[in-house]
Design a protein around this motif. Structure first.
Motif, mmCIF file in Angstrom:
data_model
loop_
_atom_site.group_PDB
_atom_site.id
_atom_site.type_symbol
_atom_site.label_atom_id
_atom_site.label_comp_id
_atom_site.label_asym_id
_atom_site.label_seq_id
_atom_site.Cartn_x
_atom_site.Cartn_y
_atom_site.Cartn_z
ATOM 1 N N THR A 171 8.462 2.467 0.634
ATOM 2 C CA THR A 171 7.251 2.748 1.420
ATOM 3 C C THR A 171 6.012 2.703 0.540
ATOM 4 O O THR A 171 4.982 2.143 0.924
ATOM 5 N N ASN A 203 5.255 -0.912 -0.402
ATOM 6 C CA ASN A 203 4.687 -1.655 0.727
ATOM 7 C C ASN A 203 3.245 -1.255 1.029
ATOM 8 O O ASN A 203 2.483 -2.054 1.578
ATOM 9 N N SER A 204 2.866 -0.036 0.654
ATOM 10 C CA SER A 204 1.469 0.357 0.872
ATOM 11 C C SER A 204 0.527 -0.459 -0.012
ATOM 12 O O SER A 204 -0.593 -0.782 0.399
ATOM 13 N N ARG A 248 1.259 -3.561 -1.070
ATOM 14 C CA ARG A 248 1.298 -4.918 -0.523
ATOM 15 C C ARG A 248 0.474 -5.020 0.758
ATOM 16 O O ARG A 248 -0.162 -6.045 1.021
ATOM 17 N N GLU A 249 0.459 -3.965 1.555
ATOM 18 C CA GLU A 249 -0.330 -3.984 2.795
ATOM 19 C C GLU A 249 -1.807 -4.128 2.477
ATOM 20 O O GLU A 249 -2.516 -4.914 3.124
ATOM 21 N N ASP A 275 6.400 -7.019 4.164
ATOM 22 C CA ASP A 275 6.973 -5.791 3.604
ATOM 23 C C ASP A 275 8.301 -6.086 2.930
ATOM 24 O O ASP A 275 9.111 -6.901 3.400
ATOM 25 N N THR A 286 12.022 -5.194 2.116
ATOM 26 C CA THR A 286 13.040 -4.510 2.927
ATOM 27 C C THR A 286 14.265 -4.107 2.109
ATOM 28 O O THR A 286 15.207 -3.527 2.661
#
Length: 509
Positions: free
Chosen positions: A412, A415-416, A418-419, A432, A434
């Protein structure tokens, strides 16, 4: 430009304008101050004047310019020396291709620079402690000491990663020659010393400062740096706790656009945890700044005579980006080539390689605003240096969480980052992650650190602590690198000679 006007005119006694601070403080008639009446700006402390010299040293050529860029970036697989083949001579070429010689001027300059900063912090603590406690706010004294210990901790963290075993100076001496009798402490002892300094700083520094004191060390800076100290030693739980303290403070976030972070308007933003402050004006083009951007500026002619052209992105870094990653364009500044005109982030047509510039790529993160280049100078001495960003802390938190078996949390956090990176990009870019396997996620986090922090002086140290330096550097063509020797710089022969052999050389040199 308004930001620089604000700094220059209203910062009072902030660390940004040390020389101007002295003029500000010296405005009343001389010789009428006592230790109790020495003036300081609202929100400051009577001890500020003692630590300004230490903050000022952060901008020093020997601390965060030449040797720093060489040792932390050019030695890595993300960057090459740049400029012309012979520029910098053997001293700089050896930083790129190894081995660095014990006679290296850059290694010696780094030694002098960071130990000079250590001496300034120890002197500041001596001066802070010398003021009578009577009538003084003891908490302000502790806070000032915490600032000095933060800077000393940072200095020793750099020294131990650069040189390994180094002498430990805990107090200030008015006779520098006495320091030549101090033998090296082990790296483990130095790391313990750094931890003690940063823990004290984290406990006693403020969460924030008034805007007039922009750039001063905070609790978040101490905890963030402490996380990096722990993660370097694979102390995963301590690293997780320190990084999580920064995250839980709520003072930082990833709301800034990646492309804006490194521009003048992005300085000291929501993602900034610690930055070296610089400023300039048409009247003072270098005195209050840092030569950091000038060292890496495009080496061209006319409007593109911006600097030395050192520290250019490598082909290995260029190939590491995922398709469509917007961070690539903000990191790599492409020269134009025959038949194709490339432009900067400011939509400026780039000079042609190899006709007009010696390199096909330059560091885009140090390119300054052309309006300021035209009104102040082409040297860009006003550019800040980002030492610690929140994205770095988030990725350290992800890495330590993953090593502790908290794979869901680690994913998580990853991914923050990458977002934020893919905002505004085409659909499907930077999806994201996985992965649920710890080893696979470890590799993804390491990749993300490389891309997110490219050209920001962490890559070499990351490779060393991961144990992957030789594999990565050989793959990038730096085949002279040897793990048994080159993870550390040599102890400068000049320093060994000055101590008459009290200091001893690192293995392999």
């Amino acid at each position: 430009m308004s930001k620089y006007i604000k700094i220059a005119l209203s910062i009072g006694c902030s660390i940004v304008l040390f020389s101007s601070c002295e003029k500000f403080l010296d405005t009343p008639p001389q010789g009428k101050y006592t230790e109790d009446t020495y003036p300081y700006p609202e929100g400051g402390t009577p001890y500020d004047r003692f630590i300004f010299a230490a903050y000022n040293d952060l901008r020093s050529y020997n601390v965060h310019v030449d040797g720093f860029v060489n040792a932390t970036s050019i030695r890595s697989d993300d960057a090459d020396k740049g400029s012309t083949a012979s520029d910098g001579g053997a001293d700089v070429i050896s930083m790129d291709n190894f081995p660095v010689l014990a006679t290296s001027g850059r290694a010696n300059a780094l030694w002098l620079g960071y130990f000079g900063l250590v001496n300034q912090t120890n002197r500041a603590m001596y001066q802070i402690d010398s003021i009578s406690k009577e009538g003084q706010d003891e908490q302000l004294k502790i806070q000032a000491t915490a600032e000095a210990r933060f800077l000393r901790g940072y200095s020793y963290f750099m020294l131990v990663r650069l040189f390994g075993r180094v002498p430990k100076f805990e107090t200030w001496s008015s006779d520098p020659a006495t320091q030549n009798n101090i033998p090296q402490s082990s790296a483990a002892e130095i790391y313990t010393f750094v931890e003690e300094d940063l823990k004290f700083a984290a406990q006693n520094l403020p969460d924030t400062w008034d805007s007039k004191f922009i750039g001063r060390a905070t609790k978040g800076a101490a905890n963030g740096l402490l996380a990096k100290v722990y993660i370097t030693q694979k102390k995963w739980q301590q690293a997780y706790d320190a990084a999580n303290t920064v995250k839980s403070s709520g003072l930082y976030d990833l709301s800034q656009n990646y492309a804006d972070i490194f521009s003048e308007k992005g300085e000291n933003g929501r993602e900034s945890i610690f930055e070296i402050q610089g400023t300039a004006s048409p009247d003072e083009t270098t005195k209050n700044g840092i030569q950091y951007a000038n060292l890496q500026g495009v080496r061209g002619a006319g409007n593109w005579n911006l600097g030395w052209g050192w520290n250019t992105p490598s082909a290995a870094l260029e190939a590491a980006y995922e398709a469509g990653d917007p961070r690539k364009a903000r990191t790599i500044l492409y020269s134009s080539v025959a038949g194709k005109t490339n432009v900067s982030m400011y939509n400026e047509p780039m000079p042609v390689y190899p006709a007009d510039v010696p390199n096909p790529m330059y560091n885009h993160k140090v390119l300054s605003d052309p309006a300021m280049r035209n009104s102040i100078s082409r040297g860009s001495w006003w550019m800040n240096i980002r030492i610690l960003r929140y994205a770095d802390v988030v990725l350290m938190l992800a890495e330590s969480a993953n090593e502790l078996g908290k794979t869901d949390e680690a994913r998580t956090l990853l991914n923050s980052v990458r977002e934020r990176a893919r905002r505004g990009a085409a659909a499907g870019v930077l999806p994201d992650v996985t992965d649920t396997d710890q080893a696979a996620l470890r590799n993804k986090i390491r990749h993300e650190r490389r891309i997110e922090l490219a050209m920001e002086h962490d890559r070499f140290f990351d490779l060393v602590r991961w144990g992957t330096a030789q594999t990565a550097l050989h793959a990038a063509g730096k085949t002279n690198f040897q793990n048994s020797r080159d993870v550390l710089l040599p102890i400068p022969q000049t320093q060994i000679d000055l101590t008459k052999g009290v200091l001893t050389q690192n293995p392999g040199y």
